[in-house]
Design a protein around this motif. Structure first.
Motif, short mmCIF file in Angstrom:
data_model
loop_
_atom_site.label_atom_id
_atom_site.label_comp_id
_atom_site.label_asym_id
_atom_site.label_seq_id
_atom_site.Cartn_x
_atom_site.Cartn_y
_atom_site.Cartn_z
N ALA A 1 0.84 -1.21 0.00
CA ALA A 1 0.00 0.00 0.00
C ALA A 1 0.87 1.25 0.00
CB ALA A 1 -0.94 -0.01 1.21
N THR A 2 1.92 1.25 0.81
CA THR A 2 2.82 2.40 0.88
C THR A 2 3.51 2.64 -0.46
OG1 THR A 2 3.19 2.09 3.25
CG2 THR A 2 4.85 3.35 2.04
N LEU A 3 3.99 1.57 -1.07
CA LEU A 3 4.64 1.67 -2.38
C LEU A 3 3.67 2.23 -3.41
CD1 LEU A 3 7.43 0.94 -3.62
CD2 LEU A 3 6.39 -1.21 -4.34
N GLY A 4 2.45 1.70 -3.42
CA GLY A 4 1.44 2.19 -4.36
C GLY A 4 1.13 3.67 -4.16
N GLU A 5 0.98 4.08 -2.91
CA GLU A 5 0.68 5.49 -2.61
C GLU A 5 1.85 6.38 -3.00
OE1 GLU A 5 -0.23 5.43 1.57
OE2 GLU A 5 -2.02 4.20 1.25
N ALA A 6 3.06 5.95 -2.67
CA ALA A 6 4.25 6.77 -2.95
C ALA A 6 4.43 6.97 -4.45
CB ALA A 6 5.49 6.12 -2.34
N PHE A 7 4.33 5.92 -5.22
CA PHE A 7 4.58 6.06 -6.65
C PHE A 7 3.40 6.65 -7.40
CE2 PHE A 7 8.20 3.57 -5.45
CZ PHE A 7 9.19 4.35 -6.03
#
Length: 158
Positions: free
Chosen positions: A140-146
């Motif tokens: 989720a963090t990776l998706g939000e960041a990118f």
């Protein structure tokens, strides 16, 4: 000659680790996914990505300008790539029926068959080499960041 104060915000060790890990890992991930697709299906990762994007359009068709934007490609580079794929029988180009100045890329039956055969290999690779290595929270963090990075870069485009 006067010296200007150093205005560069140099990366901290933590920031440098994040940046270098991202650069090297994404390069190696793309190389691995390419190798798996090439060995199993004789298709490059770049060509596979074109097939995926075109298949996401209505009736397996997409305007070349929209396709270039989705892939982050230039129109010229995409035109050469689609030309090669057209020669191989995976795509065909046609005039846009709604705008005769536009061109549409369309999957051929051969392109659809290749995508159907290659998709499981690609998804297995994405899982094995990225998704399954992360926790749900990290995904989720990776998706939000990118998503945020992509929106920023899209906003910068003319």
């Amino acid at each position: 000659m006067s010296e200007e104060p150093d205005r560069v915000r140099w990366l901290s060790e933590t920031e440098m680790l994040a940046w270098r890990s991202y650069i090297v890992a994404t390069l190696r991930l793309r190389q691995r996914l390419h190798r798996e697709l090439a060995e199993a299906h004789d298709v490059s990762l770049a060509d596979y990505e074109v097939l995926v994007c075109v298949s996401s359009g209505a009736d397996n068709r997409m305007r070349m300008t929209e396709l270039a934007a989705m892939l982050g490609s230039t129109k010229s580079r995409l035109s050469h790539q689609v030309g090669r794929m057209e020669g191989a029988g995976f795509l065909r180009r046609a005039a846009d029926p709604e705008d005769k100045r536009g061109v549409i890329a369309e999957l051929t039956p051969e392109g659809e068959a290749l995508l159907k055969q290659a998709a499981p290999t690609h998804v297995e690779g994405v899982r094995a080499h990225l998704i399954d290595l992360l926790t749900v929270d990290e995904q989720a963090t990776l998706g939000e960041a990118f998503t945020r990075v992509l929106e920023h870069l899209t906003d910068l485009e003319p």
